[in-house]
Design an enzyme around this catalytic site. Sequence first.
Site: not given
Length: 804
Positions: A90, A87, A500
Site C-alpha cells: 500500500c 501492508c 447594459d
Amino acid sequence: MSNENQNHKQTQFDVTGMTCSACSTRIEKVLNKMDGVEANVNLSMEKASVSFDENQATVQDIVERINKLGYGVQEEKVELDISGMTCSACSSRIEKVLSKMEGISQANVNLATESGTVEYTPGVVSIDEVLEKVKKLGYEAVIKQDKEEKESNKEKEIRDKRRSFIFSAILSFPLLLTMIGHMPIGISAPGFIEYPWTQFVLATIVQFYIGWPFYTGAYRALSNKSANMDVLVALGTSAAYFYSVVQAILWQTGAIEHAELYFETSAILITLIILGKYFEALAKGRTTAAITNLLKLQAKEATVLKDGKEERVPVDQVQVGDHIIVKPGEKIPVDGEVIVGSTSIDESMITGESIPVDKNESDAVIGSTINKNGTITMVAKKVGKDTALAGIIKIVEEAQGSKAPIQRMADKISGIFVPIVVGIAAVTFIVWFFFVEPGVWGAALEASIAVLVIACPCALGLATPTSIMVGSGRGAEQGILFKGGEYLEGTQAIEAVLLDKTGTITEGKPRVTNVVTISGDQSDFNLVAGAEKRSEHPLAQAVMAYATEHDFDVKDPESFEAVSGHGIEAKVNEKQVLVGTRKLMNEKGINIESAEEKLQEFELEGKTAVLAAINGELRFAIGIADTVKPTSKEAIKELQDMDIEVYMMTGDNTRTATAVAKEVGIPESNVFAEVLPEHKADQVLKLQEQGKKVAMVGDGINDAPALATADIGMAIGTGTDVAIEAADVTLVGGDLTNISHAIKLSKKTMRNIRQNLFWALFYNSAGIPVAAIGLLAPWVAGAAMAFSSVSVVSNSLRLKKQKI
C-alpha cells in the site's frame, strides 16, 4: 482548436535568487525562447507565470531551464496522515503514484507511522490534488496539523536579511571609525584598528561571508551572458577590497611607506546594500497585504454532519455534498445552498453591501461570509479552489504577477543598463588614472566604484510591479478585480462607457411597483396571486413576491392554464381569474376602458402593464418594472463629471429604454434600444470606429461578445460566470459606482508608476555623472542606491491610503 486548448497549460512558480530586474528579464527572455512557452517574470512577487503547450514543453523542462540559469524554483514540504494502508505494498503504491505526479519532486510514505511527506512545487500541483490522488487510490489522507504554524518564506527572508545586516554592521563599524579618523573633526580610531591586517580580517569576513550572495549572483549572470545588480556590487566592492589587499602586502614588505586602504569602502558598501535589501523586503511584504487579508477571511473549520453526528473538521477536508451546520456568528465555510433553516448573512466582504441578506431554504450562500442570527444546515456545492473567495484571490494574485505595458519598457531599459554602466565605470577609471590625477590609483578607483554602485537598477526594476501589486490589492479591497496589470493600465484611458440595462443599470428582477384597484375590494388581490402561483414566468413571480410582502393569504388554484404570450387563466376559490395583457382581456370580452389611462401612464414610465379580471369583471391594473439600482444614477453622474460619455444598450423596446435612461440621466441620443444579443458587440465596434476607448459593462451570457470586443470589459460580479470570464475587470457586488472608482484607481496607479520611474531614472542618471567627476564617495553612493529602492517601494505603498 479544442485540442490546442486541452494541451495549453498555465502555471506559476516561486523563483528564488533574483536580485534585480536584469535577473527577471533574463529568466523571462530565456523561457520565452523555449518552443510553446510564454513567460512573465515578476521581480517584486518573485514569481514566474508561465503558459505552455504540453506537446512542446513540460513543467520539468521549464524548472530545469530556470535552475540552469542559476536561479531556483521554490518547493514546499507537507506532512500527511494517511489511513487505510494494510501492508508495505500500500505504502509503496501511494509513494510511486505520487512521485509520478507533475510538480512533485519527492514523496515518502511510512507504513508504520501511517504518514507521508511530499515535496512539491506550488502552482504546478496543489495539496488538494495530492489528497484527491490518494483518495482515488482507495486511501484517506489529511494534512498533519502542526501545533505551531510554519514560518513563511517571506518572514524567513526578512529575518535572515536582518541578521546579515546586524552581523555586517558590527564588523564594519570599526572600519567606519578609520574613515572618520581621516576627517578633520578631531576623532581618530584606536591604533589596532588602523593596523592594515586588522582591517583585512574584518573586511574579508564581510566581503566573502556576508557578500558571498553577490558573487554567486554575478557568476550566474555572467555565465549566462548577462549582467545584473550583483555584477555591479561584486565589481565595485572587489576592486576596493583587492586594491587594499595589494596595498597591505606592499606595506608589509616595505615597498611603500603608507598603505592606501579602502577596506572600509567595500565593507560599508555591502552593509548599506544589505540594509537597503532588508528595508525593501519589509516594504515588499506590505505590498502583498491584500492577499494576506483575503486569506485571513477564509474559515478555518466546519461542522460537518456525519452519520447524524456533528464533527468539527478543517475546512480543506470538506467535500462537495457534505451537510454542514452553521451557527450564529460563524463563517460560512464553503460555497453552498441552505437546505434547513433561515438566517441573515453579512456578505459585505464579497459584495461590498453592508446590509445583511436574508437567506431561506434553496438560497445560495458564499464561503467566508458571516452568519448573523440563525442556525442553518447547508449543503456544500463548491469547495477549495472553486469557491468565490478562492476565485477572487486567484484573480488578485494573477493581476499582481502580471506586467503592464509600461513595465516592459522599464525591463528593456534595465536589461541594457548594466553593461553600459560597467563601460562608463571603466572609462571613468581610465580618465582619472591617466588625465585627472595621473598615476593615482585611489582617486580613480573611488570614482569608478561610485559609478558602479550608484547605478544599480534595483529601483528601476521595482518601480512598476510594486505599484501594480498595491493598486490591484487596493482594488480588491474595494470590490474591483483587475485580471492583469495591462487592464489596470488600460482602464485609465476610457473615454466612453457602454452599459447594459437589465441587471446592470437595473436590478434584473421585475418587481410590482403599482397595484391600482379598478373595481371591487383590494383584498381580492389574493385571488390574482393564487392564479399566478403555478406560473414560472418572471412577471408571475413578481406578483407572488408582492403578495408575500403584503401578507395576502394566497390559496392554490383549482385549475390553471397558461395562454402563451398573453397571460394565464385559472380557477381560485371557485372564481374564474384572468391575468395578462390587453389582448387577453379583449379576447375574453372584458371591457378595459376604465383602466386605459392608467395603462398608458405605466407604459410611459417604462413599466409593463398587467390586467387582472375576476368572474368577467376588470378588477386590477398592475405596473411591473425592473427597478433601477439605487446607485445607478449617482454612478452615471460621477462618470459624466469625469468627462466620460455614458451610453445604454438593451433589447427592450424604445419607450421602456428611454424611460430608464431618463431616470438615470443618460441622454436619449446615447440609447441603443431593441438590440439583439448577437448585435451587442457591433454597438461597441461603432463607438470604437469613432476613435473612442470603450468600456463595456454587462452581466449576462449575451453580453460576453461585447465584453470581449471592448477595450476594457467590465463584468458585474453578480452576473454569469461566462460574462465574468470574458471581462477584464470584475465589479464585485454590482455597484456601478465602482466603474468610476476603477478608472480613478487606474489613473492614480499609473501616476504612481510614472513617479517611481522618474525617481528611479533620476537617481541613476543624476548620480552617474556626479560619481564620475569624483563628487560622490562610494559609501554615499551605496546609501543613495539603497534609499532609491526603499523610496520607490514606499511611494507605491501610498496607494493603499489613496481615496478612490
